[in-house]
Design an enzyme around this catalytic site. Structure first.
Site, PDB file in Angstrom:
ATOM      1  N   CYS A  91       0.831  -1.203   0.000  1.00  0.00           N
ATOM      2  CA  CYS A  91       0.000   0.000   0.000  1.00  0.00           C
ATOM      3  C   CYS A  91       0.866   1.254   0.000  1.00  0.00           C
ATOM      4  O   CYS A  91       0.581   2.225  -0.708  1.00  0.00           O
ATOM      5  CB  CYS A  91      -0.932   0.002   1.205  1.00  0.00           C
ATOM      6  SG  CYS A  91      -1.980   1.478   1.317  1.00  0.00           S
ATOM      7  N   CYS A 137      -6.924  -1.834   7.486  1.00  0.00           N
ATOM      8  CA  CYS A 137      -8.215  -1.169   7.655  1.00  0.00           C
ATOM      9  C   CYS A 137      -9.365  -1.971   7.071  1.00  0.00           C
ATOM     10  O   CYS A 137     -10.419  -2.063   7.660  1.00  0.00           O
ATOM     11  CB  CYS A 137      -8.181   0.221   7.026  1.00  0.00           C
ATOM     12  SG  CYS A 137      -9.732   1.128   7.235  1.00  0.00           S
TER      13      CYS A 137
END
Length: 388
Positions: free
Chosen positions: A123, A223
């Site tokens: 990410c 998340c």
């Protein structure tokens, strides 16, 4: 701000900022604001230094973003509220499509292959320092900033302005492990304002300047998974394929739900807690036999099958642009928060390497990152392919 005048002088935003031109002097910087205290204080520090600061909230996940496990809505509210207190412009951008294509798809491929990936590493390389960086440039920024606990400095032996990635000053919060795949072009356009601070100093600053998220709990994990049971989440995307759970001697003592749902060193959730025999110690996952779809478990935290004297890694990435030129003893982490393990590096072509550890390392896991350090400098690393 009034608080700045009455409070002790704000710390330097980042050593690299000084080396690359001193104080902000109106330079536009776009900072990723997650709604957490770290990025909020980072934005304030930048503004104190005279940068023109724009806060940017990145929405990276949309599936079942329902508030039960991982609602970006509250994070967006927290980020916007902090930006208002600090006095900086703020906007939100949706990178969900990019995240799904560049990060989540790879996440699923790795689990399908029986490995345990670290999506936070990918990410950072693909979203926060690529898609986000590109978007920031369209907003007229010269650089970006994040709330990561890391530091930058120009290499003393390089006249071309090469940057070194340094550990954050707070050893409990250092995040260079997740940043080791960044390149020189990305680092040259990045500022880490809180890397020279300890977490307690960040929270103290947040309270002093009246940030609404000063006491907000740190986010943990990925998340899009949040606090939900991991197996439940993964089963939505990968099919279960049951098979035998075997001891290292070959005895079948249970059934697993699918190799993708387990990781090396795992103790809980095996469904064999009451199994007697052997030493009577807890069971740990030691190996995945993909050919036979068998999960091999052993008893005892320090069982020999859980200890490795080395590893092989691929997809090597070196922040300097090339592998270290010698095989002197370095430090390596094979998982976040692990202490550095002294090791010797042996490059294997352009994209691979082998590490030989001074002392056996526990639960070296294919799919995780092996990250190399020389002192406080993060050199880069690769994806673990196998333990030795």
């Amino acid at each position: 701000m009034p608080e700045a005048a009455a409070a002790p002088a704000a710390p330097s935003a980042d050593p690299a900022a000084v080396a690359a031109g001193g104080d902000g002097a109106g330079e536009r910087v776009v900072i990723g604001m997650s709604g957490g205290v770290d990025s909020s204080v980072a934005a304030w520090l930048l503004r104190q230094r005279g940068f023109e600061v724009v806060g940017l909230f990145m929405k990276n996940w949309e599936d079942d973003d329902d508030g039960e496990y991982c609602s970006s809505r509250q994070d967006l509210i927290d980020a916007a509220s902090a930006a208002e207190v600090i006095g900086v412009d703020f906007e939100a951008v949706n990178f969900s499509a990019e995240y799904r294509d560049r990060v989540f798809a790879e996440f699923l491929r790795e689990y399908s292959a029986g490995r345990t990936p670290n999506p936070d590493v990918l990410c950072n390389a693909e979203i926060k320092f690529k898609a986000f960086l590109d978007h920031a440039m369209t907003l007229g920024a010269t650089r970006i900033a994040t709330g990561h606990y890391a530091r930058l400095r120009r290499a003393a032996d390089d006249a071309d302005g090469r940057f070194e990635l340094l550990r954050g000053v707070d050893p409990d919060k250092d995040q260079t492990y997740f940043l080791h795949r960044l390149n020189q072009a990305q680092l040259a356009r990045t500022i880490f304002p809180v890397g020279h601070l300890h977490k307690r100093e960040v929270r103290e600053t947040a309270r002093r300047i009246g940030l609404p998220n000063a006491a907000k709990k740190d986010s943990t994990g990925i998340c899009f998974i949040g606090e939900r049971p991991f197996r439940e989440f993964l089963n939505r995307y990968l099919p279960m394929r049951p098979g035998p759970i075997e001891t290292d001697a070959g005895a079948v003592i249970g059934e697993h739900v699918g190799l993708a749902f387990y990781t090396i060193g795992q103790r809980k959730g095996l469904g064999i807690g009451g199994t007697r025999g052997g030493s009577g110690e807890p069971w740990f996952v030691a190996r995945k036999d993909l050919a036979r779809n068998a999960l091999v478990v052993v008893q005892g935290h320090d069982h020999p099958l859980l200890l490795s004297r080395g590893l092989v890694a691929g997809q090597a990435h070196w922040i300097d642009g090339a592998a270290p030129r010698d095989d002197a003893h370095l430090g390596a982490k094979t998982r976040y928060r692990q202490r550095d393990a002294r090791c010797a590096l042996h490059p294997d072509g352009e994209s691979g390497f082998r590490l030989d550890f001074d002392e056996p390392q526990w639960a070296v896991t294919p799919g995780q990152s092996a990250v190399l350090y020389r002192g406080e400098v993060c050199l880069g690393g690769g994806i673990i392919e196998g333990a030795l």
